[in-house]
Scaffold this active site. Structure first.
Site, PDB file in Angstrom:
ATOM      1  N   CYS A   7       0.839  -1.208   0.000  1.00  0.00           N
ATOM      2  CA  CYS A   7       0.000   0.000   0.000  1.00  0.00           C
ATOM      3  C   CYS A   7       0.876   1.262   0.000  1.00  0.00           C
ATOM      4  O   CYS A   7       1.673   1.461   0.917  1.00  0.00           O
ATOM      5  CB  CYS A   7      -0.917  -0.001   1.220  1.00  0.00           C
ATOM      6  SG  CYS A   7      -1.778   1.570   1.429  1.00  0.00           S
ATOM      7  N   LYS A  39     -10.497  -8.601   6.230  1.00  0.00           N
ATOM      8  CA  LYS A  39      -9.946  -7.781   7.317  1.00  0.00           C
ATOM      9  C   LYS A  39     -10.289  -8.368   8.682  1.00  0.00           C
ATOM     10  O   LYS A  39     -11.442  -8.758   8.918  1.00  0.00           O
ATOM     11  CB  LYS A  39     -10.538  -6.373   7.249  1.00  0.00           C
ATOM     12  CG  LYS A  39     -10.136  -5.615   6.010  1.00  0.00           C
ATOM     13  CD  LYS A  39     -10.853  -4.265   5.940  1.00  0.00           C
ATOM     14  CE  LYS A  39     -10.532  -3.577   4.629  1.00  0.00           C
ATOM     15  NZ  LYS A  39     -11.364  -2.410   4.378  1.00  0.00           N
ATOM     16  N   VAL A  74      -5.863   1.174   5.658  1.00  0.00           N
ATOM     17  CA  VAL A  74      -4.529   1.338   6.214  1.00  0.00           C
ATOM     18  C   VAL A  74      -3.862   2.494   5.475  1.00  0.00           C
ATOM     19  O   VAL A  74      -4.201   2.738   4.313  1.00  0.00           O
ATOM     20  CB  VAL A  74      -3.679   0.048   6.083  1.00  0.00           C
ATOM     21  CG1 VAL A  74      -4.249  -1.050   6.939  1.00  0.00           C
ATOM     22  CG2 VAL A  74      -3.528  -0.394   4.636  1.00  0.00           C
ATOM     23  N   SER A 111      -2.938   8.439   6.138  1.00  0.00           N
ATOM     24  CA  SER A 111      -1.488   8.679   6.065  1.00  0.00           C
ATOM     25  C   SER A 111      -1.108  10.129   6.350  1.00  0.00           C
ATOM     26  O   SER A 111      -0.141  10.385   7.077  1.00  0.00           O
ATOM     27  CB  SER A 111      -0.966   8.263   4.684  1.00  0.00           C
ATOM     28  OG  SER A 111      -1.624   8.966   3.657  1.00  0.00           O
TER      29      SER A 111
HETATM   30  N1  GSH Z   1      -6.628   8.528   2.312  1.00  0.00           N
HETATM   31  C1  GSH Z   1      -6.152   7.289   2.886  1.00  0.00           C
HETATM   32  C2  GSH Z   1      -6.199   6.200   1.838  1.00  0.00           C
HETATM   33  C3  GSH Z   1      -5.781   4.859   2.399  1.00  0.00           C
HETATM   34  C4  GSH Z   1      -6.174   3.702   1.471  1.00  0.00           C
HETATM   35  O1  GSH Z   1      -6.995   3.872   0.549  1.00  0.00           O
HETATM   36  N2  GSH Z   1      -5.604   2.520   1.740  1.00  0.00           N
HETATM   37  C5  GSH Z   1      -6.008   1.348   1.003  1.00  0.00           C
HETATM   38  C6  GSH Z   1      -4.848   0.399   0.760  1.00  0.00           C
HETATM   39  S1  GSH Z   1      -3.591   1.102  -0.257  1.00  0.00           S
HETATM   40  C7  GSH Z   1      -7.000   0.569   1.842  1.00  0.00           C
HETATM   41  O2  GSH Z   1      -6.885   0.512   3.047  1.00  0.00           O
HETATM   42  N3  GSH Z   1      -7.947  -0.086   1.182  1.00  0.00           N
HETATM   43  C8  GSH Z   1      -8.876  -0.962   1.834  1.00  0.00           C
HETATM   44  C9  GSH Z   1     -10.265  -0.473   1.761  1.00  0.00           C
HETATM   45  O3  GSH Z   1     -10.498   0.610   1.190  1.00  0.00           O
HETATM   46  O4  GSH Z   1     -11.146  -1.153   2.278  1.00  0.00           O
HETATM   47  C10 GSH Z   1      -4.751   7.496   3.436  1.00  0.00           C
HETATM   48  O5  GSH Z   1      -4.057   8.398   2.948  1.00  0.00           O
HETATM   49  O6  GSH Z   1      -4.371   6.793   4.387  1.00  0.00           O
END
Ligand code: GSH
Length: 254
Positions: A27, A54, A67, A81
């Site tokens: 990720c 999850k 995450v 993040s």
């Molecule tokens: N805006 C969030 C985006 C985080 C994100 O989209 N992470 C993805 C993995 S790269 C995730 O957790 N996807 C699982 C889901 O959306 O259920 C950040 O910057 O942390």
């Protein structure tokens, strides 16, 4: 660090008494926070999560189950993040990862915002090829042009200055992954070495930054994970060696 991704039904490992980052190895958003923790030499532990199955407990820390999430105290989480990284930079000020100048900090945030189109185009090219249009390539190249122009204007090794900072650690995870696109057949998305000479020099410098180097994955590895995810069966544990290392040959029955 175990590279095994925990999934539904797996127990939450005991709180380690230090910061804990919930992540997924491939990720880019999680990588942003890993890089900031590394750059600040903050002791932390990583727990990788299978995002297709999850574990229930991820929702204590991250309500949408995304995450990265940071457990900053036992049972208490911060998600996203950027939110995590600004928190870390304020809570652990050494070394500072942002300019002291409020205008430069605003410019860095605008740069991240203006680069987000290229990130979205990357996601389409990598994971949703059927939807790929010429406008995605244009947006992607606009993002590369923007970074190169910014590096030229700033005239420093890194976007942050002569040391990498939050702006570099925020954008880098995507540049790392962009290089997998030609390996996935998206040759138009290759970063042209002569057109983007300044950007390519920057990419090489970033690869050697210690915080980046210790977590860096080559384009071949990103391409392999991307292919598995595009087929609908993401190989989260492809880097996990614990299963191999700890399997002992069974004793033959007498
Ligand atoms: N805006 C969030 C985006 C985080 C994100 O989209 N992470 C993805 C993995 S790269 C995730 O957790 N996807 C699982 C889901 O959306 O259920 C950040 O910057 O942390």
């Amino acid at each position: 660090m175990s590279e095994k991704h925990l999934q539904t039904g797996d127990a939450l490992p005991p709180y380690p008494g230090k910061l804990r980052l919930f992540a997924m190895r491939f990720c880019p958003y999680a990588e942003r926070s890993v890089l900031v923790l590394n750059a600040k030499n903050i002791p932390y532990e990583t727990v990788f999560i299978n995002l297709d199955h999850k574990p229930d407990w991820i929702f204590y820390y991250s309500p949408k189950g995304t995450v990265p999430a940071l457990e900053y105290e036992a049972g208490k989480g911060i998600f996203d993040s950027n939110i995590i990284n600004f928190y870390l930079d304020e809570k652990y000020p050494e070394p500072p990862l942002q300019s002291a100048d409020p205008l430069r900090r605003a410019q860095d945030k605008m740069l991240v915002e203006n680069f987000s189109g290229a990130q979205a185009a990357y996601y389409t090219a990598a994971f949703n090829s059927q939807a790929l249009q010429s406008s995605h390539l244009e947006t992607y190249q606009k993002g590369l042009d923007l970074l190169q122009k910014e590096l030229e204007t700033r005239g420093t090794t890194y976007l942050n200055g002569n040391e990498p900072g939050l702006i570099d650690y925020t954008i880098w995870p995507f540049l790392e992954r962009f290089q997998a696109l030609p390996l996935l057949g998206k040759t138009d998305f290759a970063i042209d070495k002569s057109k983007y000479a300044v950007l390519v020099t920057y990419i090489e410098a970033m690869k050697n930054v210690p915080a980046v180097k210790s977590y860096y994955l080559p384009p071949e590895t990103h391409a392999k994970f991307t292919e598995s995810r595009s087929k609908g069966d993401p190989d989260y544990n492809m880097l996990d060696t614990s299963a191999v290392c700890c399997m002992r040959p069974r004793k033959k029955k007498e």
